[in-house]
Structures are given as C-alpha cells and as structure tokens.
Design an enzyme around this catalytic site. Structure first.
Site, PDB file in Angstrom:
ATOM      1  N   ASN B  37       0.935  -1.064  -0.004  1.00 57.10           N
ATOM      2  CA  ASN B  37       0.039   0.013  -0.025  1.00 57.10           C
ATOM      3  C   ASN B  37       0.715   1.136   0.158  1.00 57.10           C
ATOM      4  O   ASN B  37       0.566   2.306  -0.686  1.00 57.10           O
ATOM      5  CB  ASN B  37      -1.163   0.125   1.044  1.00 57.10           C
ATOM      6  CG  ASN B  37      -1.894  -0.982   1.249  1.00 57.10           C
ATOM      7  OD1 ASN B  37      -1.848  -2.033   0.226  1.00 57.10           O
ATOM      8  ND2 ASN B  37      -2.331  -1.206   2.379  1.00 57.10           N
ATOM      9  N   TYR B 103      -8.270 -13.247   9.047  1.00 62.55           N
ATOM     10  CA  TYR B 103      -6.820 -13.594   8.174  1.00 62.55           C
ATOM     11  C   TYR B 103      -7.164 -15.086   7.818  1.00 62.55           C
ATOM     12  O   TYR B 103      -7.346 -15.691   8.625  1.00 62.55           O
ATOM     13  CB  TYR B 103      -5.863 -13.284   9.205  1.00 62.55           C
ATOM     14  CG  TYR B 103      -5.684 -11.653   9.308  1.00 62.55           C
ATOM     15  CD1 TYR B 103      -5.266 -10.926   8.358  1.00 62.55           C
ATOM     16  CD2 TYR B 103      -5.894 -11.040  10.539  1.00 62.55           C
ATOM     17  CE1 TYR B 103      -5.026  -9.605   8.365  1.00 62.55           C
ATOM     18  CE2 TYR B 103      -5.899  -9.693  10.491  1.00 62.55           C
ATOM     19  CZ  TYR B 103      -5.394  -9.222   9.632  1.00 62.55           C
ATOM     20  OH  TYR B 103      -5.100  -7.669   9.548  1.00 62.55           O
ATOM     21  N   ARG B 105      -3.847 -16.538   6.464  1.00 58.07           N
ATOM     22  CA  ARG B 105      -2.486 -16.012   5.624  1.00 58.07           C
ATOM     23  C   ARG B 105      -1.405 -17.142   6.184  1.00 58.07           C
ATOM     24  O   ARG B 105      -0.368 -17.159   5.507  1.00 58.07           O
ATOM     25  CB  ARG B 105      -2.131 -14.839   6.203  1.00 58.07           C
ATOM     26  CG  ARG B 105      -1.657 -14.731   7.753  1.00 58.07           C
ATOM     27  CD  ARG B 105      -1.497 -13.260   8.247  1.00 58.07           C
ATOM     28  NE  ARG B 105      -0.849 -12.314   7.357  1.00 58.07           N
ATOM     29  CZ  ARG B 105      -0.789 -10.841   7.671  1.00 58.07           C
ATOM     30  NH1 ARG B 105      -1.576 -10.367   8.846  1.00 58.07           N
ATOM     31  NH2 ARG B 105      -0.296  -9.958   6.987  1.00 58.07           N
ATOM     32  N   ARG B 168       0.447  -6.926  15.327  1.00 56.58           N
ATOM     33  CA  ARG B 168      -0.877  -7.691  14.712  1.00 56.58           C
ATOM     34  C   ARG B 168      -0.913  -8.812  16.056  1.00 56.58           C
ATOM     35  O   ARG B 168      -0.459  -9.817  15.849  1.00 56.58           O
ATOM     36  CB  ARG B 168      -0.907  -8.321  13.709  1.00 56.58           C
ATOM     37  CG  ARG B 168      -0.839  -7.389  12.525  1.00 56.58           C
ATOM     38  CD  ARG B 168      -2.372  -7.064  12.226  1.00 56.58           C
ATOM     39  NE  ARG B 168      -2.641  -6.215  11.174  1.00 56.58           N
ATOM     40  CZ  ARG B 168      -2.526  -4.818  11.151  1.00 56.58           C
ATOM     41  NH1 ARG B 168      -2.316  -4.233  12.389  1.00 56.58           N
ATOM     42  NH2 ARG B 168      -2.696  -4.107  10.218  1.00 56.58           N
ATOM     43  N   THR B 240      -0.169   8.111  14.837  1.00 54.57           N
ATOM     44  CA  THR B 240      -1.549   8.824  14.272  1.00 54.57           C
ATOM     45  C   THR B 240      -2.570   8.621  15.352  1.00 54.57           C
ATOM     46  O   THR B 240      -2.455   7.505  16.409  1.00 54.57           O
ATOM     47  CB  THR B 240      -2.140   7.706  13.318  1.00 54.57           C
ATOM     48  OG1 THR B 240      -1.948   6.305  13.933  1.00 54.57           O
ATOM     49  CG2 THR B 240      -1.234   7.761  12.066  1.00 54.57           C
ATOM     50  N   GLU B 243      -9.821   8.727  16.615  1.00 55.86           N
ATOM     51  CA  GLU B 243     -10.918   9.059  17.468  1.00 55.86           C
ATOM     52  C   GLU B 243     -12.137   7.910  16.802  1.00 55.86           C
ATOM     53  O   GLU B 243     -12.602   8.512  15.988  1.00 55.86           O
ATOM     54  CB  GLU B 243     -11.366  10.432  17.744  1.00 55.86           C
ATOM     55  CG  GLU B 243     -10.236  10.934  18.613  1.00 55.86           C
ATOM     56  CD  GLU B 243     -10.534  12.602  18.850  1.00 55.86           C
ATOM     57  OE1 GLU B 243     -11.500  12.558  19.619  1.00 55.86           O
ATOM     58  OE2 GLU B 243      -9.948  13.183  18.127  1.00 55.86           O
ATOM     59  N   GLY B 277      -6.038   0.226   5.403  1.00 52.21           N
ATOM     60  CA  GLY B 277      -5.123   0.845   4.707  1.00 52.21           C
ATOM     61  C   GLY B 277      -5.082   2.228   5.011  1.00 52.21           C
ATOM     62  O   GLY B 277      -4.151   2.867   4.424  1.00 52.21           O
ATOM     63  N   ASP B 280      -1.742   3.017   6.552  1.00 56.39           N
ATOM     64  CA  ASP B 280      -0.445   2.823   5.320  1.00 56.39           C
ATOM     65  C   ASP B 280      -0.440   3.891   4.515  1.00 56.39           C
ATOM     66  O   ASP B 280       0.519   4.553   4.078  1.00 56.39           O
ATOM     67  CB  ASP B 280      -0.965   1.638   4.604  1.00 56.39           C
ATOM     68  CG  ASP B 280      -0.785   0.251   5.564  1.00 56.39           C
ATOM     69  OD1 ASP B 280      -0.056  -0.063   6.268  1.00 56.39           O
ATOM     70  OD2 ASP B 280      -1.802  -0.424   4.999  1.00 56.39           O
ATOM     71  N   ASP B 316      -7.474  -1.373  -0.443  1.00 56.96           N
ATOM     72  CA  ASP B 316      -6.293  -0.971   0.360  1.00 56.96           C
ATOM     73  C   ASP B 316      -5.640   0.180   0.020  1.00 56.96           C
ATOM     74  O   ASP B 316      -5.141   0.943   0.897  1.00 56.96           O
ATOM     75  CB  ASP B 316      -5.297  -2.052   0.577  1.00 56.96           C
ATOM     76  CG  ASP B 316      -5.563  -3.165   1.619  1.00 56.96           C
ATOM     77  OD1 ASP B 316      -6.559  -3.502   1.875  1.00 56.96           O
ATOM     78  OD2 ASP B 316      -4.755  -3.326   2.294  1.00 56.96           O
TER      79      ASP B 316
END
Lengths: 339, 339, 339, 339, 339, 339
Positions: B37, B103, B105, B168, B240, B243, B277, B280, B316
């Site tokens: 991304n 997920y 993965r 994660r 970041t 809220e 995303g 990212d 994303d």
C-alpha cells in the site's frame, strides 16, 4: 400548463459505489442535462413539459428519448441528426474527496445547431413558459444564436422565460459568457443562479463570501440579487445557497427576490446520495411554484424542498411527486417509513 | 528518488455493500498489504517505488503483480514460489457494528522466506529509502531474520529506514514482538505507530488514554513518542490519532516528533468508506513528505490529508494524487464537484 | 429453552443502493416478517426457536423455509398449502426521503388459516415462551381466531406470552384492531410497542408527543405503559423510542415497565443501513433477556443494543451474536476493526 | 525480442449479458484496440512489447495505460495530450442477432497526431518488429503520414514490419484506403487480412465467395493472397477464414502464403463469448510464431489456436499463455477441467 | 395505422444467469404480457399502438406505464385502480432443464375489469386493428365479458381483429376455455396459435404430433388450421411450430392459412437467450405484415424472422427494428458484427 | 432412510460470467465438496442425510453449515475446530478453453482430523448407508485412518458403503492412492468412478480409450468394472462416461455392473452451465436409486438423468427434485417452459 425547455441532454456514465474512475469495471448509464432535468421535474409534478434538443440517430440518441418519454416528457420536437451525443463521466466523491466530472461533449449533435433550425413558433404553440440554462449558449456561437432566437420568439408569444445561469468554466470564459448572456437576458423574466454564477457571468460579486470554505452571507446574496434584477430587469431572481461541509453533507437553502421582496427559505441539512442535478431540481420546483400561481414564499419553499429531496436520489432526475415535496415542506423530514 | 518496501501482499476478499459475511454471495477481490500500500501511494505521488515480496506461481500471485504493476510499482524484484498467497476476508461495518477481518495467511509464500533469499544489495541499488512494517517480522522467525538482514543492508548502503510498528495480535504475542522488533529497531530512522502499537510492541504506555472509548490525550502521545525515540534513537516518530466514534465516523489526526519538536496536525472528521489501509496511507504520505524534503509540519500535514482521503476510497490502496492531497491541505475539504 | 413464534413471513423485494422503485432494474430478494425475525434473533442467541406459519408449495414457500432453516429456526411445524406467499416491496430512503413499503400480501397462505388448523398442544410441547405480533390477527378474522386459540393454548400450557402490538393501518382500522386485540390481550404477559401502537390499537395516548416531529416525552411513555399494564394486566410493558431525524439517522432507546418499575435504556445514535425489522430485533433481544433470567434493566439494555446493531444490517433479520450485543452493551460502539 | 505496435486504444463500453443497448443500465468498461491487443498478446507470450499511441491527460487516458502496464506492456513511449480518448460501444449479439459496434472516436488524441511528433529512432531502438493496422492511417491524413513515417523508420532500422489491413468502412472509403495504404505497403513484410479487407483496400476480390452467407472458397483465398504478395512484395500473407453460422457459432481457420507456399490451418468450431479482437489475437499469435522462428505451419497453427481461445474470453485482450495455446494446438480442445 | 391491444401486463421477476429460484438473491425486474408485447413490437416497427389495461395506482403500475411509454406505446387509455399488478416469476432453464414460470396474478387490477368499464368507441377511434389473446378472457367471467364487448365494438367500427389463442392451463380448463372463447371467435379475423392451443381451446387435434418430443408434422398443422378456419370463419390462421430440442436450442418456423392457401415459412435454428414472448413477437410481426399490406408469404416470413430475433433478447419485449428483421429475412443470419 | 456422508466441504470462489481469474473483480461465494454434494442431492430427493466433517469456528465454517442446513442436511454431527476452511477457486471455461481449478486446501480443519475423533457408533445410529470419496483419505494419513475407521464401523453396523474413487493428482500419487485406498476398499459395496480413477487408483486400465480426445470404448469400461469388482468384491460398480467435446458441450452417460450384469444408460448431450459436482450428482442419484430399491437399470437411469440436470445448474449442488429427474428419465428433455 405547458412548459418548454431547450438544451443538451448527455449520456451520464457514473462509477458505482463511490469508486474512483481507475477502480471501476462498470459504469452506470443514465441520461441527464440541465433543461431535460427541469422537464422531468415538471412532468413529475403533473404539468406538460416538452424538451427540445438535437440527438443523433443512434442507439444512445434513442436511449435518451426513451428515457425522457417514459417519464412523460414530450419528445416530439427533438431534432435528429449529428454525429454523437455528449457524454459526461461522473465519479461520486465521499467525505473530503470531491466528486469529479469529466466532460466529453465536444461535437455533440446539439452543439451543431444553428439559428433557424427549429420552428419556435410551432414549438411554443400553446405553451406558457420557456426555460433554458447558461450551458446552452455556452455550447458555441451558433447555439447561442439559436438560444437567443428561441428566447425572442418566446417573448413575442407571451411566454414567461426563465434562465438558470449555470456558468461552466470548461465551456467558456467569464468574458465570453458575459458578452453572450447579456444579450439574451433582456428576454428573461426569472433568473436562477448561485453566487459564483452571478460573478462569473456578470461580474456581480458579493462581499465576505468564501464558497469553498462554505461560508455564506445572506446580506451579500441579497445585494447580488438586487444588482442582477436592476441590471437586466428580472422580475424574479433566485439564488441557491449551498454550504459544502463535505462531499456527503451540505446545507441547502435559497433566497428569492420576488416582487421586490427578499424571501429566505428554510434550510435543510443534506446527507447526499447524488448532488448532480441539485440546482436543476430547484429550478424545476420554482417554475412549478410560480407557474401554478403559488406565492413567492411558497414557490421558494417548494423549490428548496424539492431539491432537498433530489440530493437523496441517484441520477440527474428528481423523481419525486408534488405530494412528497409538500410532505417535506409541511415539516416531515423525519424519513419515517411510509407503509 | 526510489523507495523500496518489503512485506506481504494478500488477496483481499470483501463483502459488498456492508453485508455481513453470512449474507454475501459475492466477494470483491482486490489485493493489499501494508508495504504494498505504501509503494502504491508513492507511485501515485510520482516517485519510483519497488515492492519486494514472494508470491506463488498461480493466477493470484500473477493477479497481485498485475495490479501493482498497473499502478506503476516496480515488481521486478518479487520472488516467485511457495504454495499460496495469504488471504484476508473483510466485512465492512456500519454505525456501531465494527468491521471484521478474518485472516487466512498461514503458509503464504512470503512466510516461507529465509535470510539469504533476496539479494538486498542489488535490490537497494539506487534507492534512498527502505520501508517495512511490524507485520513482516511477525510472519515467523525466518522472515524476521530476512527483514533484519534487509534493514542492515539498507543501513549499510545509506538508505533512510522507516518502520510502521503495526502490531498484529493474531501473529504474535507482545513478548515475541518486543524481542524481535527491538533487534531491528537499531536500523530504523523513522518509526510510525499508534499508542496501541507502542504499548504492545515495546511496553511503552500513555497515561489516561482509552482507545476503544475514543479518548485521546495529546500529552500522553508526546510522552510515548519521546520514550520511543529515546529508547531506539529514532530521528522521527509519528503517531496517528484515531478517534473512533463509530464504524462510519472517525476523527483523524497525527503528531510528529521530528528534530526533537512535537508537531500536531490538523484534525479531520471522516465519513468512512473504507478504513483498511488508513495507517499505510499515512506512512506513504509521511515518507513522501520527508523524502522530498518538506518540513516536518508540511510532511505531517501531507500525510494526514492523504490518509484522510484514503478513508473515502474503497480498497487498501490510496488512489490520490499530490494535487488532490495538497488541495485538501490547502483547506478545501468541501467536497464540491470538480468539473 | 424453546420459544415458539407464529405469524406471516413474506418475500421481501428491495431496491438496491437506495434507488427509487422506478429506477430499479433489479430487486434484492430476501424473506422476513415480524415473528420470523424474532425467531431468527433467538436462534442467533443460541436458543431453540420454532416458527409457525403457512406457506405455499412453491419455490418461494420453499425459499422462506430454506432461509429460516439455514439460520437454525425449527421449521418443522410450518403448514404447507394456499396459493401464494405475501410480498412486500421496499424502497430504502435517504436523508429527508422516507423509505416506502408497498405491501402485496392479500391472499397469502397464512391469511387463509383458520382456528383448528394447527395442533397447538403439539407445537407448544416442551416450549416455555410464545410470541406473536398484532400483524397476525390483523390478517383477517379467521387468522385472529387462530391466534387467540394459540394464545389460549399457550396460556393453558404455562408458557409466557409476548405480543408486539405492531399496528398496521393498511390491514385494519383502529376500531377493528381494538376489538380484536383486546380479546387476545388477556393471555399476554409481555406487551411491546411504541406510542403509535398503543394509541391506534387501544386508544391510549401520551400527551405532548409528536412522532413525526421526532419529539418524545419520557413521562408520556411511562403513562402509556402504566395504562396498558393496568388495562390488560401485563406483567411487563416495553416501549421503543425512535427519534427520526432523517431516513439515515435516528436516535434509538426504549423504556420498560417491569415488576412495576420504569426502567430507561441507554440511547444510541444510529447511522441506518436498514431499519426494517428494528422493532422485531428489540422484541427478540427482550425475550432473550427475560427468558434467560436477566434483570429487567439488563434485558432492556440487551434488547436496545441488539436492535441498535440491527439497524446496521441489511435485511429483516438481526444477524448478530450474544457476544456482539454484549460488547456494545459494555460500551464499545466505536466500530474499531475486529481483526 | 522486442516488438513495437502503434495505433489507437479506445475505451470499450459493452452491454452486459447480451443485452441490447436500450436495455442496459450498466456498461462494462475495458480498453482495447487492434495494435494494443497485439501488444498484450505478445507480453502474455513472454516477449517484450511496447505500445505507442497518444492519450489525453485524464482518468481514462490513465486507465488505458494502467491496464496495459498491468499486463506487462511497455507504455513509456505513449504521448500524452489531446482532448479525449476514442470510445466504442459494443452490444454483443446472440443467435441470429448480430453484435453491434457504435464508434465514437472522432477527435480522439491519436487522431491529432502528426508526422514528426514521435521520435521513431528512439522508439525502435532495440526492437526487431513493428506492427500496425489499417485503422491507424484511416484516422486521418496526418496520422497516415505519421504511420508512413514510422514504417519507413522501422524499415531503415531493419525491423520486420507487419500490417493487419483491417478495413473500417466508417473511417474511409475504399478509394481513400487504397490511395493511402498502397503507399505504406512498400515497407510491409507481413500482411494480414480477410477477404473483405483485400477487396476493400486493394480491390482484390476472390471469386465465388459470399461472406455474409458464410461460404468460403479456399482457392479464392489463395488467389487473393498471391495477388497481394505479387502487388506489394509481401514475404508473408495471412488470411483468416471466418465462417459465421450465427453470432454464437463460427468456424475459424486461416491460410498462410509463406515462402511461396500456401499453408492451411486446422479449423476450429467456436462457441463465442466475445469475438471482438479475434483478428488481433491471430496477428499476435502469428507475430509470436514468426518472430520466434517457428516454421510457417507452426506459426499459423499457433496463431489460429491462439485466436480460437480468444473467442472464449471477454474483452479485446487475448489473455492466454503459450502453454494454453500449445495445449490446444496439441489437440486438447476438450475443455476438461484443469485441476 | 393505429393498432389497439387489450390485456394484462405483469411485473416479471426473473432469476439472473440461469440460476434456480432457490439460488437467487436478486431478481431482474421488467414488465410484460401478451398484448403489451405485441404493442411494443408494433411501435418498434414504426406503427402507432395503444395498449389498454387496468393498473393499480402504485409504483409498479407506474413502472409498467413508464416502460411502455418509453418504448412509444400509447398508454393514455390505461385505467388506473385496483389493488395490485399481477406478477410472474421466471427461472430460465438451460440444456435439459426447463424454464419455470410461477404465476402470482390472482387479484390483479385487470382481473377486476367489468364490461362497461372502458369506452371502446373512444378507444378504437381512428384505429384499424384490434388484438387480444386468450389470456384476457381467461382472467375471469367479467374480463371475458369486457373482452367480448371490446371485440364486438371493434367489429362494428370496422377494425380487423386478431386473437392469439394462448391457452393457459393454470387459468381455466379446456372446457371453460372452449365455452368462453367460442363466443368471442365470431368477431375474430386472424387467429394465431400453436397445436396445443387449438386442441386445448377448441378440441381440434392434429394427428401424429408429439409436442414434448419435438416432433412436428406439417400435414397435421394444415389440418388444424383448416378446421379452425372452417369452424369460426377466420380469414387467416397462423400456427407457430416450435421444435424443442432443449431449453437452449429450438427449431422455429410457422405456417399460415391465408386466402385459403397454406404457406410455410423458412425455419430458424435458435440459440435461446429468452423464449418468453416468442409467440407474442410472432403475432406482432404478423400483424405488422398484414396491416401494412404485405403478401401472406412476406407477412409470414417477417413474423417468423422477427420472432427468431426475439429469442435472442432478454425480457418479454422484442426490441428489434424493421431493418433488422428484413436483414434476417434477406438471409443474413450470420451474426457478423455490425460496425 | 438415513444416509451419512463424510468428507471435506470447501469454500468455492468462482469467477462470474466465464471470466478468467485475471479479469475478475468479484468472486461468487458458495460451498461444495464431493460428500456434501451427495448429501444435498439426497435431501432434495426427500431422504435424510447427515454430513460429517470438521469446520473452523469462524464465519465461513458457519457459512458452510448454514448453507447445508438450509437445504435440509443434518449438520449436527459436524465437529468444530481447526484453523481454516479449504478453498477452491474456479474459473469456468468456454468453448475450447478449459475450466481451471486452483486448490487452496492445505491446513483445512478436516485435514487435521485423526482416528478416534468422531464417535462413529453414534453417528451411524439409525443410518443405512455410508458414503465417502477418495478425496477424504487423500487429505493425509490421519484422515485416511479416520476414514478407514468410519468404514469399518459402518460395515460392522450393517450399513451399505459406497465410495466414489475421485482421484486427485494434486493430493497424492497413484502409488499413495493405491496403497491407502486398497485397505479401505474391503468395506465398500458400491464403487463409483471413471476410467481415469480406476487407472490412477488401482492401475486398472481400459484399452483403446483416449480421455482427452473424447473417445470412449464401452467394452473397455466393462472390462475395468469387472476387474474392479473382481479385485475388491464390490457388489456394484458404476462408471461415468464423459465425452468432452468442449468446455460447453459434453456427452454424458454411464454404465453399471450390478448383480453381475452390465447395464448401459441413455446418453445425454449436455450444454454445460457448470460441470463441477457432475460426478457427485451421479453418485447422489445412484445411491438414491439403490437405497430406495429401484432396479439396477432404473437406478442407473435416475443417476444419469439427475447428473445431466446438474450440468445445467450453477454451483456444486444438484438442486433438483425427484419429479424433475423422473420427467427427464421419462423422455422430456425438451426444456419447454413449465408454467
């Protein structure tokens, strides 16, 4: 009560689901354009409306006609010919991301129309109102001449004439607009616009207003309306007041200078589904109100309520009935389920 | 200006129209992953970006490459092999109903990558920046070793190195994260995270903050940023600040500790289309800003405005241009139609 | 814990994407109805629920059963026969434009049901709760007789009986409703409604309340609840309080008169995906709470939180788990992604 | 092995599901054009291919590039400018109902290209093959001049040059085609066409053939090929043989005049998904075969098998691999599931 | 040339993509019905056609009118009232799996029409042809009386009257059909049907024919046509001959007894997209041919070619032009792309 | 009559509209697997069927159960646990382009099942038939042991046992298959396969057969069936005979060795909508026929007709009733509309 509108109808190809152009593998196909949108509104309100334009003899010229005719618009005066229908591509924005319109209208059939091509006396026969927008003369000098010709004929035949100024910067410069539009304004009774239109088309500017910042001063709009009326002798001037908080949320109201009185409408807080055609739906509502003899305040409130509802409807057309508009005017904006 | 990012790209299968998983008979297929991304963002801003990963030789490995390459990402360094591409399933929430990510993965091609598999000297040749996230080392000890190897090579070759902490919980425990990440942090110049990341990865916790309740204390974040910088010698720390009022509405801003100054950004009120995303896109904006020599405040504002726009875009990837971001930075968040 | 519900399930045909009926070339097909919706909620919460109705032997009768059975509802007591399944068409509104429901339910299989057609003793065997709504007796005198028969049988077998008043003006007049419903109320333990229901069905009216204006007075609702309880001997009366700001946004809360105490719930601000079935999801939550022995306040909060979530879910059914409801009750309405 | 193609790429807007234009509320958006389609085929076969055109600086110019680049085509030589991208609308036929194409390509960016605008020496650097179609010079005298300029440069730099005659009656008359094309043919080594092309472009007609009737005489095609080769000195002439039984079903084969031998291919019975781009996929296969040194017969069979598969794929592009084409050439057209 | 048709138009809800009813989560909404379909065909051929029916005052009554009016049908004589529009659900089959139609038409507005409700003298003013089908009188004794009234008025006013027998076993028994239809046949000039119709409605049976087996004997059909003409004095009898090989593939032809001659049409092999409305499109073509003065053979070939094309078009309506039909009659069924 | 099946059910993600994987932006989500498909068939025929598997506790494990339960399958014996559900991606071919299946099933919950994990005595209680396929033991040695355990238990409890050999080359080698399957065959009464299965699993090969070429020799299949029966003592051996002309068109028939007689079925020419699950639908039909006491020939014809219809239905499941199968057996494959 028959109303005639004249202008361009385009193919509208919109990305679904607020996708960006580069993400879309499908585009939603409808049709729309300022004067056609007004004609549709008027038919929905039970009036007779004819839309005059020129469309190519191909499936998309047919498609536009099929759409309008299905909604009750008289399409019998539409000329057929030319090479293509104009297209506009729409990417609907969200939150702080603005909607994007890409025009692809060069060479459209209507843009090739010349003065003398339409028999206005026949077209206006039995009609009491003629409406066009500033987009039509902006399509080129020939179309401008045809528009002026139409306005003169309408005036001679005693119709009321309304014009939505609708400045489009991709079609002409302010100087071009002013030169051309000023000549046609002498025939106009009812002018509709927003502050940007008045400034761009006629150089009439309100003080203390910042459109992109969403700040709107009522006093400034009154001044603009009075200057417009003074300059061109309009009986009525309507100015729509959009407060753009984001692509999803706007405040929406309007003011009307009518019989020398300044009238202010109720203001609606909009959660926007589709704002294209918002101004046209105001014009449609206002014409309906004035043409059916409502008071200035009632016509204004009808127009604002009608266009409030338009913002909740996908596509250019305002698919609402008089009953729905009046229910909102009457105070029910609660959105309760109608079972 | 060439940037290299390294990590996992997954197939993303999302329910349409905010449906729950159990209601969907179709899933929307795109691709995405933290580092991919970022690479896409940088290409949209006109920089050169290469994305390094490993993908299986099957139609979905091809699909991911086709997508990235179409958007301008250099995919020539992607290794091919392994059994499968990781998948994540997304159910987009609404109002008080949270979005759900499932997920799938395990066993993805990238998770089988070992140190020595990539020729980092060749990959970093001509590049000035290397970016990865905390997800990559979390994929397993071998991938963690490869990530450390990449970071060391990048450092030796003089690249600036950024890391989005991105904890994660389904991939590892805080203890595992701390042990592994601490070793790689010595190479990192720019750390990006949110309060949860700092706490989960490094045990650094702000006081008086309740993430799920949407309460954020600026002082606490400054403290966290300074602790992070002090502990690992980061030149820059970005945090970041989300809220979460609901699944549809968030406040969004960020702070930056840069050249020992704490800078705070403008705050945006988001109407969310897709928040996956979002972080990212902040990282992509920040790297763009810092790598192109903007001031700390300008880089921060660019990053926050860019990621504000991301929340209005499905998928994303943050499909916006520098011009669009700068228009928003310049104050136009009105969402007026761009005709 | 087995609950039995009895009523109509209809085919639901909804326009996609907030289109108006006249714009839709596709309709989304699901199934729903007051009592079926409650049964689905209860199954989602892990209880056993049987839904009793009559459905035609055609693909849509089968479709309704397949849907319910898939969600775990016991459909083995459904009678098969009659000519058609009732249909309702839904146009979901937006902003100030209200949703529109067009009913096409005349002649549905359930409307032909007569007293004696169901073996209630067998149906209620092993059950502890019976639920129906005011829609069922409104379907006609024969169905009303069957409903009364069911309620009497349930009472004799010791089940708790709940009724959601659910007045439908297209099915009967207030006078008809009052005459019929009053006879059945003697068997009811738990009454659920909103102010409009109480007024329309029993002539019990709150003072100072303007539903379409979105003004709700708590004192008025308490008075209504106490009048209802006093008149029919209900043990419990629940009243949902919807504040309709627009088609997209509502305030949502409820009050409960339980063991002679008036309890008020937390209030949620809803961003609405689909509000049809909102009241049913409250009933489902309340029955779950009371039937599993929660306190009045806890049952009320569970019911309100459950129905809050329903408004974020497309279709009639409330597809949420106990865990999701309890997370919201516990204060997490932040909509943060669940990874 | 690098191949360069030059021509127009258009936006393709197709009705879904074999709907007629007047029925469609959505159009499927892809991109395609004769020379771009060939470039995509060659990239799918593992060769390097660059596509040269001019595209406007708008989202659809970007979209075309994104698409091609994603599929591996070198888009770095594409000029940007002009007003619009050409569009073609496609209504896919069925049974006896023919597909309909409506072109809307007037004023496209490529149609404004002039000789001298491209630096052909740079573009052809390192390339061994140049391909264009008869559509490109048909776009106007200036584009024709640019095409001739390109062909001359390619010839001087030693590239093999192929041309698919591709007569388009809406772009020019046979007389215009003949005058313009004859001048460019001197540079061409490999000519590709069907009988209609040869007749319309060069007045060379086969005897005893009725195209719309689906009757094809092999002897006639050999005569046409030999006349073409004789007149212009082509080394190779390929003629595709389509037997149109209906919009769904065609017979498909080809013949090749190569090294003075007439070679006939296997014939395939096609069940058509999308026949637009069928001829281009043949050209792509033939260029691949000849450029990689296959025998005439093998190149022909590869081209026919490749284009057989194209007819089963939606969109202009032939998304198949060498392995898939060779499997079909090897005799497996059974369509058994590849697990 | 004005033609009037009278009958029911229904909402058509079809599963997409050949799904079974139980698989569909969306239904495609169009409108159709035997007589409406004929009116649409005639408008497409450039004639004036009015469709007379009764439709409820709700969005779906409006929807049917909007559709018809868009296609040029005169809808001004449609009565408004009643409770509902009839519905039919369509599951399109494939291969050996037959299409399934589920009717839900009881209680439709048209079924409540009584003799005296329409002012036939006004409706037929200026018209030269009246068409109805056997479905209309099958809707109930009152509608049958109204149909007879219409036929008598038409006869008195000198119109040509055509009737498509169209036996529907779910609406009435053969005995009922025969009793009712025989009374109306005295007014009919042109009868259209298939072998099953003649047998079911009038007990006239061909020998040696097995409809479901797809075996059709021409001699038998001639006998049936002559018996029909002899019994009721029809000037013209048309019989369509469908050979059902599978749900996808049919043979399609027809015979005409006209001016005492038996004429046989060309036979088409159909690859079917949608066969509902196939018979109606034949009737529309035949009426066009006869009403515009074509010879019997030409009218027959026009009708068969027109209905051949209908089978390639989704929905009830035959959206083809005279030019398209004549191209097919002229022998071009090759389905080559029309560019 | 209760039947138990045991195996894997997977998430099926298919491209819509015959798109290639690289073209799809949406995938259609259903569920399917050999033994689940058989269970669904049997429920559609009115028998009781339980499906035994292991599924993860996530929305897709729930989704599979919801689907099966909706169709009437007893899902109460399904174990819950493990990490993921297996996935298969399907790209449906057309004409000469074969369908492609990409499996992503490693690590699925069922693949972790061990002997002893299921209580077979309880599961088989009241059942008369047990069915599995060769896919189940191919999932790994542990699952193979569990399968053998199940077969042994079923045999001891007197159930009839059927096995569809279903060789999958991506799961194991012929040598592995033979070693494992031979051990389980001792419990099997009814073996189902195609020639490839017999050869791959047991090395039994027919002479003169070329599967990919679509050539099938009946004599060869009889030999294979007799060898299989001789080697393992099967009471019944069924072999399906698919002639693959293309991805769209197949011939379909079967032979049965039953009570030492070789029976041959009618052959159907299929126009294919979806051929995945075709073999499973044959097995379902055969089990239905044999379990309900039909003669060998009748059971065979039922199975072939049932699976003929399956090829016209999207998805793995054969959604047809006994009545529909019998209508086709009775000769009506005409696909005439069922009104």
């Amino acid at each position: 009560m028959k109303i005639v509108t004249f202008g361009e109808i385009m193919m509208r190809l919109a990305t679904p689901q607020r996708l960006r152009f580069s993400q879309a593998s499908q585009l939603e196909l409808t049709y729309g354009g300022g004067e056609a949108n007004v004609a549709v509104s008027l038919c929905n309100y039970g009036l007779d409306a004819a839309f005059v334009t020129k469309l190519p003899k191909n499936p998309f010229g047919e498609g536009a006609i099929q759409n309008l005719r299905g909604l009750g618009v008289d399409t019998s005066k539409i000329a057929r010919g030319g090479e293509r229908i104009g297209i506009y591509f729409l990417e609907t924005g969200a939150s702080q991301r603005a909607s994007v319109v890409v025009y692809d209208r060069a060479g459209s059939a209507i843009s090739g129309v010349k003065a003398g091509e339409f028999d206005w006396n026949s077209i206006f026969d039995g009609a009491s109102w003629f409406h066009f927008t500033g987009i039509t003369p902006a399509l080129g000098p020939d179309v401008a001449a045809a528009t002026k010709e139409a306005a003169r004929a309408a005036k001679e035949m005693g119709l009321t004439i309304s014009c939505d100024l609708n400045y489009r910067k991709k079609l002409w410069t302010p100087a071009q607009a002013q030169a051309t539009m000023s000549e046609i304004m002498e025939f106009v009774d009812v002018a509709i616009g927003n502050e940007e239109d008045a400034e761009k088309v006629f150089g009439i500017k309100a003080h203390g207003t910042d459109v992109s910042g969403g700040q709107i001063g009522h006093a400034g709009y009154e001044q603009v309306a009075r200057e417009l009326a003074g300059k061109f002798g309009f009986q009525t001037v309507a100015i729509t007041l959009r407060e753009s908080y984001s692509a999803d949320k706007n405040g929406w109201s309007a003011m009307l200078l009518h019989e020398n009185l300044v009238l202010n409408s109720r203001k609606y807080e909009l959660q926007i589904v589709d704002r294209v055609g918002g101004g046209d739906s105001f014009a449609g509502g206002l014409i309906y109100g004035l043409a059916t003899g409502k008071s200035g305040q009632d016509a204004l409130e009808f127009a604002v309520a009608a266009s409030c509802l338009k913002h909740s409807i996908a596509g250019d057309f305002n698919l609402v009935s008089v009953g729905e508009v009046e229910a909102l005017m009457g105070g029910d904006g609660s959105g309760r389920v109608q079972r």
